[in-house]
Motif scaffolding. Structure first.
Motif, short mmCIF file in Angstrom:
data_model
loop_
_atom_site.label_atom_id
_atom_site.label_comp_id
_atom_site.label_asym_id
_atom_site.label_seq_id
_atom_site.Cartn_x
_atom_site.Cartn_y
_atom_site.Cartn_z
N ASP A 199 -39.50 -10.22 -17.39
CA ASP A 199 -40.74 -9.82 -18.02
C ASP A 199 -40.48 -8.58 -18.88
O ASP A 199 -40.11 -7.52 -18.35
CB ASP A 199 -41.77 -9.51 -16.93
CG ASP A 199 -43.12 -9.06 -17.47
OD1 ASP A 199 -43.25 -8.86 -18.69
OD2 ASP A 199 -44.04 -8.90 -16.65
N PRO A 200 -40.64 -8.66 -20.21
CA PRO A 200 -40.39 -7.49 -21.05
C PRO A 200 -41.19 -6.25 -20.63
O PRO A 200 -40.71 -5.12 -20.75
CB PRO A 200 -40.81 -7.96 -22.44
CG PRO A 200 -40.62 -9.44 -22.41
CD PRO A 200 -40.99 -9.85 -21.01
N ALA A 201 -42.40 -6.46 -20.12
CA ALA A 201 -43.23 -5.32 -19.70
C ALA A 201 -42.62 -4.61 -18.49
O ALA A 201 -42.72 -3.38 -18.37
CB ALA A 201 -44.65 -5.79 -19.38
N SER B 278 -38.86 -6.06 -24.96
CA SER B 278 -39.33 -4.91 -24.18
C SER B 278 -39.56 -3.70 -25.08
O SER B 278 -40.37 -2.82 -24.77
CB SER B 278 -38.30 -4.54 -23.10
OG SER B 278 -37.15 -3.93 -23.68
N GLY B 279 -38.83 -3.63 -26.20
CA GLY B 279 -38.96 -2.50 -27.10
C GLY B 279 -38.46 -1.19 -26.51
O GLY B 279 -38.72 -0.12 -27.06
N ALA B 280 -37.72 -1.27 -25.40
CA ALA B 280 -37.33 -0.07 -24.67
C ALA B 280 -35.86 0.30 -24.82
O ALA B 280 -35.44 1.34 -24.32
CB ALA B 280 -37.67 -0.25 -23.18
N LEU B 281 -35.09 -0.56 -25.50
CA LEU B 281 -33.64 -0.38 -25.52
C LEU B 281 -33.15 0.03 -26.90
O LEU B 281 -33.65 -0.45 -27.91
CB LEU B 281 -32.95 -1.68 -25.09
CG LEU B 281 -33.45 -2.31 -23.79
CD1 LEU B 281 -32.76 -3.64 -23.56
CD2 LEU B 281 -33.21 -1.37 -22.61
N ASP B 282 -32.15 0.88 -26.92
CA ASP B 282 -31.55 1.31 -28.19
C ASP B 282 -30.44 0.37 -28.65
O ASP B 282 -30.11 0.31 -29.84
CB ASP B 282 -30.98 2.72 -28.05
CG ASP B 282 -32.05 3.74 -27.71
OD1 ASP B 282 -33.09 3.73 -28.38
OD2 ASP B 282 -31.86 4.52 -26.76
#
Length: 232
Positions: free
Chosen positions: A95-97, A30-34
């Motif tokens: 879904d990563p998106a 997802s590229g959204a998590l730290d």
């Protein structure tokens, strides 16, 4: 590992990786998590979860069996953050998106305590994303009792007068579909989807269109009863 209806389900092999591995991969892509933490229990059977976390290179936290809310609070103590995105480990078709969209929406709305894709539900069961602010999670920890301890976020979204709550929907509704893993019938549906679509995180639209194009698969688990909120 102690699921009553399908023991060991999160470590079942699904085209070369565990169910838990599918969830971890979707969260990462997802590229959204730290940060990413698997919140499991102190039960000896869940030593296998820790072993899998080590193999996957993901952090873990161990806490009570039934008080999952305490597990989350403990994980936050070890891995501080201003908010938590929650994914259940028996949902390999995330879904990563969708994760990215939910996180982006949460960050864009000031003073939001909770965002969930079930308010109301439009996604297939098993593709949901929840995000809760750390302050709201700690308030819930102080106030929640009984079944709310097992469901982590339910105290917050069932008390919308006390918290800033938002629902995120994705029409057209596909809530009749089920891609979560609770029973052998669910496993048959998930393995059919993965066999057809491959070892990749498929998009929401792709999964819905595939199931609609293969109705004989979609009906395999249509009679599975989802536990109500009061059932931990």
């Amino acid at each position: 590992m102690g699921s009553s209806r399908l023991p060991g389900k999160v470590l079942r092999p699904l085209t070369g990786r565990s169910v838990l591995g599918w969830v971890v991969r979707a969260a990462r892509e997802s590229g959204a998590l730290d940060d990413l933490v698997v919140a499991t229990t102190r039960e000896p059977a869940d030593d296998a979860i820790v072993t899998e976390c080590q193999r996957l290179g993901v952090a873990w936290h161990r806490g009570p069996v039934d008080d999952v809310l305490s597990r989350f609070v403990g994980a936050l103590r070890d891995h501080p953050a201003d908010a938590v995105a929650r994914f259940t480990a028996d949902c390999p078709l995330l879904d990563p998106a969708l994760i990215s969209a939910a996180v982006g929406t949460f960050r864009a709305v000031p003073a939001l305590d909770y965002l969930g894709t079930m308010l109301p539900r439009t996604l297939p069961r098993g593709m949901d994303v929840e995000i809760i602010g750390t302050a709201a999670l700690h308030r819930a920890d102080a106030l929640a009792r009984d079944h709310h301890r097992a469901h982590v976020t339910s105290y917050v979204y069932t008390h919308p007068a006390a918290f800033n709550v938002m629902g995120l929907t994705f029409p057209p509704g596909a809530e009749r579909l089920r891609v979560t893993l609770d029973t052998a019938a669910d496993w048959d549906v998930i393995t059919a989807i993965v066999t057809a679509l491959g070892d990749v995180p498929a998009s929401l639209r792709t999964i819905i269109e595939w199931l609609e194009g293969h109705p004989k698969v979609g009906v395999l688990n249509e009679d599975v009863r989802q536990k109500v909120l009061e059932e931990a």
